[in-house]
Design an enzyme around this catalytic site. Structure first.
Site, short mmCIF file in Angstrom:
data_model
loop_
_atom_site.label_atom_id
_atom_site.label_comp_id
_atom_site.label_asym_id
_atom_site.label_seq_id
_atom_site.Cartn_x
_atom_site.Cartn_y
_atom_site.Cartn_z
N ARG A 173 0.80 -1.23 0.00
CA ARG A 173 0.00 0.00 0.00
C ARG A 173 0.83 1.27 0.00
NH1 ARG A 173 -2.55 -4.24 0.98
NH2 ARG A 173 -4.74 -4.47 0.39
N TYR A 210 -26.25 -3.12 -19.53
CA TYR A 210 -26.77 -4.46 -19.21
C TYR A 210 -28.18 -4.71 -19.75
CZ TYR A 210 -22.69 -4.79 -16.21
OH TYR A 210 -21.39 -4.81 -15.75
N HIS A 340 -0.54 -8.53 -13.84
CA HIS A 340 -1.94 -8.95 -13.60
C HIS A 340 -2.43 -9.73 -14.81
CE1 HIS A 340 -5.74 -8.82 -11.42
NE2 HIS A 340 -6.28 -8.86 -12.64
N ALA A 341 -2.96 -10.92 -14.57
CA ALA A 341 -3.32 -11.83 -15.66
C ALA A 341 -4.37 -11.23 -16.58
CB ALA A 341 -3.85 -13.14 -15.08
N HIS A 370 -9.57 -19.52 -16.10
CA HIS A 370 -10.30 -18.25 -16.23
C HIS A 370 -9.88 -17.52 -17.52
CE1 HIS A 370 -12.11 -14.41 -14.77
NE2 HIS A 370 -11.13 -13.90 -15.49
N GLU A 371 -8.59 -17.38 -17.71
CA GLU A 371 -8.10 -16.63 -18.88
C GLU A 371 -8.43 -17.37 -20.18
OE1 GLU A 371 -7.36 -13.72 -18.50
OE2 GLU A 371 -7.03 -13.71 -16.35
N HIS A 374 -11.81 -16.70 -21.51
CA HIS A 374 -11.90 -15.49 -22.35
C HIS A 374 -11.49 -15.81 -23.79
CE1 HIS A 374 -12.72 -12.71 -19.11
NE2 HIS A 374 -11.56 -12.86 -18.52
N GLU A 398 -16.44 -13.02 -17.88
CA GLU A 398 -15.64 -13.41 -16.71
C GLU A 398 -16.05 -14.77 -16.15
OE1 GLU A 398 -13.05 -11.83 -16.06
OE2 GLU A 398 -13.44 -10.01 -17.21
N TRP A 470 -13.82 3.81 1.02
CA TRP A 470 -13.41 2.44 0.66
C TRP A 470 -13.56 1.51 1.86
CZ3 TRP A 470 -11.98 -0.42 -3.55
CH2 TRP A 470 -11.16 -1.52 -3.38
N ARG A 474 -15.92 -1.75 2.70
CA ARG A 474 -15.30 -3.03 3.10
C ARG A 474 -15.97 -3.54 4.38
NH1 ARG A 474 -11.14 -5.95 0.67
NH2 ARG A 474 -9.22 -5.23 1.64
N HIS A 498 -7.54 -3.11 -10.56
CA HIS A 498 -8.61 -2.60 -11.41
C HIS A 498 -8.94 -1.14 -11.18
CE1 HIS A 498 -8.77 -6.95 -11.19
NE2 HIS A 498 -9.48 -6.98 -12.31
N TYR A 508 -17.20 -9.08 -12.18
CA TYR A 508 -16.72 -10.24 -11.41
C TYR A 508 -17.76 -10.69 -10.39
CZ TYR A 508 -12.32 -8.73 -13.47
OH TYR A 508 -11.34 -8.36 -14.35
O1 X8Z Z 1 -8.79 -9.70 -12.72
C1 X8Z Z 1 -9.16 -10.85 -12.74
C2 X8Z Z 1 -8.68 -11.81 -13.83
C3 X8Z Z 1 -8.45 -11.13 -15.10
S1 X8Z Z 1 -9.92 -10.65 -15.89
C4 X8Z Z 1 -7.38 -12.44 -13.40
N1 X8Z Z 1 -9.97 -11.33 -11.74
C5 X8Z Z 1 -10.42 -10.48 -10.65
C6 X8Z Z 1 -9.28 -10.08 -9.74
O2 X8Z Z 1 -8.19 -10.65 -9.84
O3 X8Z Z 1 -9.47 -9.18 -8.91
C7 X8Z Z 1 -10.50 -12.67 -11.64
C8 X8Z Z 1 -11.21 -12.72 -10.32
C9 X8Z Z 1 -11.43 -11.29 -9.90
ZN ZN Z 2 -11.14 -12.15 -16.59
#
Ligand code: X8Z
Ligand code: ZN
Length: 599
Positions: A173, A210, A340-341, A370-371, A374, A398, A470, A474, A498, A508
């Site tokens: 942080r 939506y 980040h994936a 998950h990936e 997509h 997702e 925030w 939480r 994000h 998500y």
């Molecule tokens: O960001 C993602 C994926 C890529 S779309 C890895 N996810 C969120 C996160 O990591 O915060 C998947 C679960 C929630």
């Molecule tokens: Zn994703």
């Protein structure tokens, strides 16, 4: 791309146009024929421009330098300007009666920009520069002593020393206070862009995508949360009690929310890593997937191949050779990348890729599925028109890979040779607990992130109250609190990918509802009638065919049509989550019966 900024998903689709399209001034009479010609021209132009932009963003994410950042900012700014131009032009057809498909495409053109810029050139440039800067600040951020996010996440997952956990939690942080002013400026500029397009603020635009009025979507999210909240509350209560046993009254008092550093994850969003601390006595799973992957000598590529193999077992085509040549699967040693994936679709055809700093563990094994979800979705809808090359809604995109990953059951792992013995029914509660720690724990987090952003965009929160707002959310949704008092300059939302990456997050939350609906429907199609947590659709080509039929639809129909095609229902519905975890809920309530739950 999916999973990185949605600028690619939408703004790329709304990309630049050199074709002359009539402006407000030129058009005296609008007709359905002109509307159709306009949409066709926009789509043709998107189809042409998207690829180059995707290539630039790919290079930036894979080689993060001052220069690639500047290139991404330039392309991002150009794309946004053109998307805004189209959205403005689309307004001229507002009062015209159009067939539903064309009307929906017009709405996509107007609403689909994740971060709209004002038409003012300087502000557009500033917004694009801030976006690229925030993205890179996150990707290249380091804690004290140069510790990377990957290293700090390992501590969060594995350490059980509260002091060490707190240090890692605080370390990550430290990257975000420097983002706060930029973030506030970005919000101000993008809101100005939204207003120019005729919308109250950016959050409104996010809620409007939506196939229902934006206000109804807010209620829809609340409705889904109300369905699953009792399950979450039971889980939270039990986990708090077990953490109290482990760490004592001083660190985890039973009448307080849970401190955020003890849940096995940097953001306390998925708690599967602390399974052994909360595992039901007498109902152990009897295996550890992380250990099994390591013991059986899986490397990163083999993990991805195994994921692909699940999809092909359903009858879907294998990934193209270029996927293997062009994807980034392991973290490079010698350059900065966005770890980040994410999953990418570079040419809207077969050039699909993933980018992941894969670790050999259970969490990343699931993230691979998950990936790939997509990528298989992207490939399935490649023959749709450009604006329809998307998920039925972003929650669907997702949910696909996650729904597949729900089929990673002990039976399936045994077939792979990863485990030797399938636990009997006495392992059911343990298995459900392991899943709930990831999936049920995620639900309130998935919901609160955009509750926060909606409040930021509509001005309810200001830079002075960003951080407090925030933590208020939480607390309200997750029953979690910061482990230490936060500094006045803290910007904890910025430490979650994000937020600086500007990827909307409600997707998500929806995906964590939808994936259980998909799983339940798939198991029913397979003729399965045991507990949902034991069902795997591995190898089932019938189910694969039906799944692919939904994927091929892309965004060509309102999402309830796509949902109906696969599940037979037109509503998003939390009852599949409740059914899946029903035995665990009974067990949790028994455990909690003498405890005082709530916070
Ligand atoms: O960001 C993602 C994926 C890529 S779309 C890895 N996810 C969120 C996160 O990591 O915060 C998947 C679960 C929630
Ligand atoms: Zn994703």
């Amino acid at each position: 791309m999916i999973g990185k900024t949605s600028i690619l998903v939408i703004a790329l689709m709304l990309a630049g146009c050199n074709i002359s399209v009539e402006t407000d001034k030129d058009v005296k009479i609008v007709t359905p024929a002109k509307a159709k010609a306009f949409v066709d021209a926009v789509e043709a132009d998107f189809a042409e421009k998207n690829e180059f932009a995707a290539q630039v963003f790919w290079v930036q994410a894979n080689f993060m330098t001052v220069d690639t950042n500047a290139m991404a900012a330039k392309v991002g700014g150009d794309m946004t300007a053109l998307a805004v131009k189209y959205a403005t032009q689309a307004k001229q057809f507002n009062d015209l009666k159009l067939d539903p498909v064309l009307r929906r495409k017009m709405e996509m053109i107007k609403l689909g920009i994740t971060l709209p810029a004002p038409t003012n050139v300087a502000e557009n440039k500033e917004l694009a520069t801030i976006s690229a800067d925030l993205d890179s600040m996150y990707a290249t951020g380091k804690g004290p002593e140069g510790r990377t996010l990957g290293q700090l996440e390992d501590v969060m997952a594995e350490s059980r020393d509260p002091a060490e956990l707190l240090k890692a939690w605080e370390a990550w942080r430290t990257i975000s206070p420097a983002m706060k002013d930029k973030y506030a400026r970005m919000v101000a500029i993008a809101n100005k862009g939204a207003k120019e397009l005729g919308y109250s603020d950016v959050g409104y635009m996010w809620r409007a995508g939506y196939d229902m009025p934006a206000d109804d979507f807010r209620k829809e999210a609340d409705r889904l949360w109300d369905q699953v909240k009792p399950l979450y509350d039971s889980l939270q209560c039990h986990v708090r009690a077990k953490l109290n046993e482990k760490y004592g009254d001083d660190i985890v008092p039973l009448d307080q929310p849970i401190p955020a550093h003890l849940l096995g994850n940097m953001w306390a969003q998925q708690w599967g890593n602390i399974y052994e601390l909360v595992a039901p006595e007498g109902s152990r799973i009897g295996y550890d997937l992380t250990a099994a992957l390591k013991e059986k000598g899986y490397d990163e590529v083999k993990m991805v191949k195994t994921g692909e193999q699940f999809f092909t077992s359903l009858g879907l085509d294998p990934l193209p050779e270029t996927f293997w040549e062009r994807s980034l699967i392991t973290k490079p040693r010698d350059r900065e990348v966005q770890c980040h994936a994410s999953a990418w679709d570079i040419d809207s055809k077969d050039d699909v890729r993933i980018k992941m700093c894969t670790k050999i563990n259970a969490e990343d094994f699931k993230t691979i599925h998950h990936e790939l979800g997509h990528n298989f979705y992207q490939r399935a809808y490649q023959n749709q028109s450009t604006l329809h090359q998307n998920g039925a809604n972003d929650g669907f995109h997702e949910a696909i890979g996650d729904a597949i990953a729900l089929s990673i059951t002990p039976d399936y792992l045994k077939q792979l040779g990863l485990i030797d013995k399938v636990p009997g029914p006495e392992g059911d509660i343990g298995l459900l607990m392991r899943r709930a720690l990831d999936k049920v724990a995620f639900l309130p987090f998935g919901l609160m992130v955009d509750q926060w952003r909606w409040q930021v965009f509509n001005g309810e929160l200001t830079p002075e109250t960003y951080n407090q707002g925030w933590w208020d959310l939480r607390l309200k949704y997750q029953g979690i609190r910061p482990p230490v008092a936060r500094d006045a300059n803290a910007f904890d939302p910025g430490a979650k990918y994000h937020i600086p990456g500007n990827t909307p997050y409600m997707r998500y939350f929806l995906a964590h509802i939808l994936q259980f609906q998909f799983h339940k429907a798939a198991c029913a199609q397979a003729g399965y009638d045991g507990p949902l947590s034991r069902c795997t659709i591995y190898g089932n080509k019938e189910v694969g065919k039906k799944l692919n039929a939904m994927l091929e639809m892309g965004a060509s129909k309102p999402w309830p049509d796509a949902l109906e095609a696969f599940t037979g229902t037109r509503q998003m519905d939390g009852s599949a989550v409740l059914e899946y975890f029903a035995p665990l809920k009974v067990w949790l309530d028994e455990q909690n019966k003498d405890r005082k739950c709530g916070w």
